[in-house]
Design a protein around this motif. Structure first.
Motif, PDB file in Angstrom:
ATOM      1  N   VAL A 120      -0.736 -13.574  15.009  1.00 20.19           N
ATOM      2  CA  VAL A 120      -1.398 -12.380  14.491  1.00 20.19           C
ATOM      3  C   VAL A 120      -2.713 -12.225  15.221  1.00 20.19           C
ATOM      4  CG1 VAL A 120      -2.387 -11.280  12.472  1.00 20.19           C
ATOM      5  CG2 VAL A 120      -0.333 -12.657  12.250  1.00 20.19           C
ATOM      6  N   GLY A 121      -2.862 -11.103  15.881  1.00 17.97           N
ATOM      7  CA  GLY A 121      -4.098 -10.830  16.605  1.00 17.97           C
ATOM      8  C   GLY A 121      -5.051 -10.024  15.752  1.00 17.97           C
ATOM      9  N   ARG A 122      -6.155  -9.732  16.319  1.00 17.76           N
ATOM     10  CA  ARG A 122      -7.175  -8.949  15.633  1.00 17.76           C
ATOM     11  C   ARG A 122      -6.619  -7.590  15.242  1.00 17.76           C
ATOM     12  NH1 ARG A 122     -13.019  -8.431  18.237  1.00 17.76           N
ATOM     13  NH2 ARG A 122     -14.072  -8.685  16.281  1.00 17.76           N
ATOM     14  N   GLY A 123      -6.827  -7.214  13.997  1.00 11.90           N
ATOM     15  CA  GLY A 123      -6.397  -5.902  13.532  1.00 11.90           C
ATOM     16  C   GLY A 123      -4.942  -5.833  13.100  1.00 11.90           C
ATOM     17  N   GLN A 124      -4.263  -6.982  13.054  1.00 14.12           N
ATOM     18  CA  GLN A 124      -2.873  -6.996  12.640  1.00 14.12           C
ATOM     19  C   GLN A 124      -2.736  -7.765  11.339  1.00 14.12           C
ATOM     20  OE1 GLN A 124      -0.910  -8.795  15.982  1.00 14.12           O
ATOM     21  NE2 GLN A 124      -0.496  -6.834  16.914  1.00 14.12           N
ATOM     22  N   GLN A 125      -1.612  -7.572  10.656  1.00 12.94           N
ATOM     23  CA  GLN A 125      -1.329  -8.264   9.418  1.00 12.94           C
ATOM     24  C   GLN A 125      -0.072  -9.086   9.577  1.00 12.94           C
ATOM     25  OE1 GLN A 125      -1.244  -4.635   6.835  1.00 12.94           O
ATOM     26  NE2 GLN A 125      -2.079  -6.101   5.397  1.00 12.94           N
ATOM     27  N   THR A 126       0.023 -10.164   8.813  1.00 10.72           N
ATOM     28  CA  THR A 126       1.284 -10.886   8.750  1.00 10.72           C
ATOM     29  C   THR A 126       2.218 -10.088   7.853  1.00 10.72           C
ATOM     30  OG1 THR A 126       0.623 -12.171   6.819  1.00 10.72           O
ATOM     31  CG2 THR A 126       0.120 -13.119   8.992  1.00 10.72           C
ATOM     32  N   ALA A 127       3.497 -10.410   7.934  1.00 11.00           N
ATOM     33  CA  ALA A 127       4.468  -9.712   7.091  1.00 11.00           C
ATOM     34  C   ALA A 127       4.162  -9.961   5.620  1.00 11.00           C
ATOM     35  CB  ALA A 127       5.879 -10.164   7.431  1.00 11.00           C
ATOM     36  N   GLY A 128       3.753 -11.177   5.293  1.00  7.51           N
ATOM     37  CA  GLY A 128       3.440 -11.509   3.902  1.00  7.51           C
ATOM     38  C   GLY A 128       2.276 -10.723   3.354  1.00  7.51           C
ATOM     39  N   SER A 129       1.211 -10.596   4.140  1.00  4.00           N
ATOM     40  CA  SER A 129       0.061  -9.843   3.646  1.00  4.00           C
ATOM     41  C   SER A 129       0.376  -8.354   3.564  1.00  4.00           C
ATOM     42  CB  SER A 129      -1.187 -10.084   4.496  1.00  4.00           C
ATOM     43  OG  SER A 129      -1.036  -9.562   5.783  1.00  4.00           O
ATOM     44  N   PHE A 130       1.240  -7.863   4.441  1.00  4.04           N
ATOM     45  CA  PHE A 130       1.649  -6.456   4.369  1.00  4.04           C
ATOM     46  C   PHE A 130       2.390  -6.192   3.066  1.00  4.04           C
ATOM     47  CE2 PHE A 130       4.749  -3.073   5.005  1.00  4.04           C
ATOM     48  CZ  PHE A 130       3.917  -2.027   5.383  1.00  4.04           C
ATOM     49  N   VAL A 131       3.287  -7.107   2.701  1.00  6.61           N
ATOM     50  CA  VAL A 131       4.044  -6.963   1.450  1.00  6.61           C
ATOM     51  C   VAL A 131       3.099  -7.038   0.255  1.00  6.61           C
ATOM     52  CG1 VAL A 131       5.790  -8.044  -0.025  1.00  6.61           C
ATOM     53  CG2 VAL A 131       6.206  -7.793   2.423  1.00  6.61           C
ATOM     54  N   ASP A 132       2.144  -7.980   0.280  1.00  7.15           N
ATOM     55  CA  ASP A 132       1.168  -8.097  -0.805  1.00  7.15           C
ATOM     56  C   ASP A 132       0.350  -6.820  -0.937  1.00  7.15           C
ATOM     57  OD1 ASP A 132       2.049 -10.677  -1.227  1.00  7.15           O
ATOM     58  OD2 ASP A 132       0.364 -11.611  -0.176  1.00  7.15           O
ATOM     59  N   ASP A 133      -0.100  -6.276   0.186  1.00  7.24           N
ATOM     60  CA  ASP A 133      -0.890  -5.046   0.163  1.00  7.24           C
ATOM     61  C   ASP A 133      -0.080  -3.879  -0.378  1.00  7.24           C
ATOM     62  OD1 ASP A 133      -3.090  -6.377   1.141  1.00  7.24           O
ATOM     63  OD2 ASP A 133      -2.800  -5.716   3.211  1.00  7.24           O
ATOM     64  N   ALA A 134       1.184  -3.800  -0.013  1.00  6.11           N
ATOM     65  CA  ALA A 134       2.049  -2.731  -0.526  1.00  6.11           C
ATOM     66  C   ALA A 134       2.217  -2.867  -2.041  1.00  6.11           C
ATOM     67  CB  ALA A 134       3.403  -2.763   0.172  1.00  6.11           C
ATOM     68  N   ALA A 135       2.334  -4.096  -2.515  1.00  5.67           N
ATOM     69  CA  ALA A 135       2.466  -4.322  -3.961  1.00  5.67           C
ATOM     70  C   ALA A 135       1.192  -3.920  -4.690  1.00  5.67           C
ATOM     71  CB  ALA A 135       2.797  -5.788  -4.231  1.00  5.67           C
ATOM     72  N   ILE A 136       0.038  -4.219  -4.113  1.00  5.62           N
ATOM     73  CA  ILE A 136      -1.238  -3.828  -4.723  1.00  5.62           C
ATOM     74  C   ILE A 136      -1.337  -2.312  -4.794  1.00  5.62           C
ATOM     75  CG2 ILE A 136      -3.741  -3.777  -4.378  1.00  5.62           C
ATOM     76  CD1 ILE A 136      -3.474  -6.626  -3.173  1.00  5.62           C
ATOM     77  N   THR A 137      -1.033  -1.637  -3.689  1.00  2.00           N
ATOM     78  CA  THR A 137      -1.086  -0.168  -3.656  1.00  2.00           C
ATOM     79  C   THR A 137      -0.172   0.431  -4.716  1.00  2.00           C
ATOM     80  OG1 THR A 137      -1.641  -0.148  -1.311  1.00  2.00           O
ATOM     81  CG2 THR A 137      -0.684   1.869  -2.208  1.00  2.00           C
ATOM     82  N   THR A 138       1.035  -0.089  -4.816  1.00  2.00           N
ATOM     83  CA  THR A 138       1.994   0.402  -5.808  1.00  2.00           C
ATOM     84  C   THR A 138       1.492   0.177  -7.226  1.00  2.00           C
ATOM     85  OG1 THR A 138       3.821  -0.012  -4.285  1.00  2.00           O
ATOM     86  CG2 THR A 138       4.389   0.206  -6.608  1.00  2.00           C
ATOM     87  N   ALA A 139       0.908  -0.994  -7.481  1.00  2.00           N
ATOM     88  CA  ALA A 139       0.398  -1.300  -8.819  1.00  2.00           C
ATOM     89  C   ALA A 139      -0.754  -0.374  -9.201  1.00  2.00           C
ATOM     90  CB  ALA A 139      -0.055  -2.757  -8.876  1.00  2.00           C
ATOM     91  N   VAL A 140      -1.659  -0.117  -8.266  1.00  2.00           N
ATOM     92  CA  VAL A 140      -2.784   0.786  -8.545  1.00  2.00           C
ATOM     93  C   VAL A 140      -2.263   2.195  -8.840  1.00  2.00           C
ATOM     94  CG1 VAL A 140      -4.845   1.897  -7.586  1.00  2.00           C
ATOM     95  CG2 VAL A 140      -4.470  -0.555  -7.231  1.00  2.00           C
ATOM     96  N   LYS A 141      -1.338   2.672  -8.025  1.00  2.00           N
ATOM     97  CA  LYS A 141      -0.785   4.018  -8.248  1.00  2.00           C
ATOM     98  C   LYS A 141      -0.058   4.114  -9.585  1.00  2.00           C
ATOM     99  CE  LYS A 141      -0.364   5.453  -3.438  1.00  2.00           C
ATOM    100  NZ  LYS A 141       0.558   5.880  -2.363  1.00  2.00           N
ATOM    101  N   ALA A 142       0.650   3.053  -9.965  1.00  2.00           N
ATOM    102  CA  ALA A 142       1.354   3.055 -11.249  1.00  2.00           C
ATOM    103  C   ALA A 142       0.358   3.108 -12.407  1.00  2.00           C
ATOM    104  CB  ALA A 142       2.227   1.811 -11.369  1.00  2.00           C
ATOM    105  N   LYS A 143      -0.758   2.389 -12.274  1.00  2.00           N
ATOM    106  CA  LYS A 143      -1.791   2.442 -13.317  1.00  2.00           C
ATOM    107  C   LYS A 143      -2.428   3.829 -13.388  1.00  2.00           C
ATOM    108  CE  LYS A 143      -3.066  -2.427 -13.490  1.00  2.00           C
ATOM    109  NZ  LYS A 143      -4.178  -3.386 -13.408  1.00  2.00           N
TER     110      LYS A 143
END
Length: 104
Positions: free
Chosen positions: A24-47
């Protein structure tokens, strides 16, 4: 001889991929952190959808490495504050950047 070269090339390519891994270089995400971020976004929108004091269609939510970025428009300072509070209270959120603009 053709097959030997093909096999040697495939082996070399495989070894190269395995040895370099998923760097993972500068400005990139791992697949795991991308999935975590997507889950956070979804949870905030659901709230937001469950909270009638926040107009979820007017507020954008993006997450990168646990930091939630809020953008869009709110009808009041109270709505802006509520949107931020909801985001902060969401699991795995590290920080919130609130760039919501109040527009009456």
């Amino acid at each position: 001889m053709k097959y030997a070269r093909a096999i040697a090339f495939a082996a070399l390519a495989g070894i190269t991929i395995i040895s370099t891994g998923c760097a993972v270089g500068r400005g990139q995400q791992t697949a795991g952190s991308f999935v975590d971020d997507a889950a956070i976004t979804t949870a905030v929108k659901a709230k937001y959808a469950a909270d009638k004091s926040v107009a979820m269609t007017s507020i954008g939510v993006e997450t990168l490495n646990g930091t939630v970025q809020l953008s869009g428009f709110a009808k009041s300072a109270a709505e802006k504050a509520q949107a931020e509070a909801i985001a902060r209270d969401t699991k795995n959120v590290r920080a919130v950047r609130n760039d919501i603009v109040i527009r009456p």
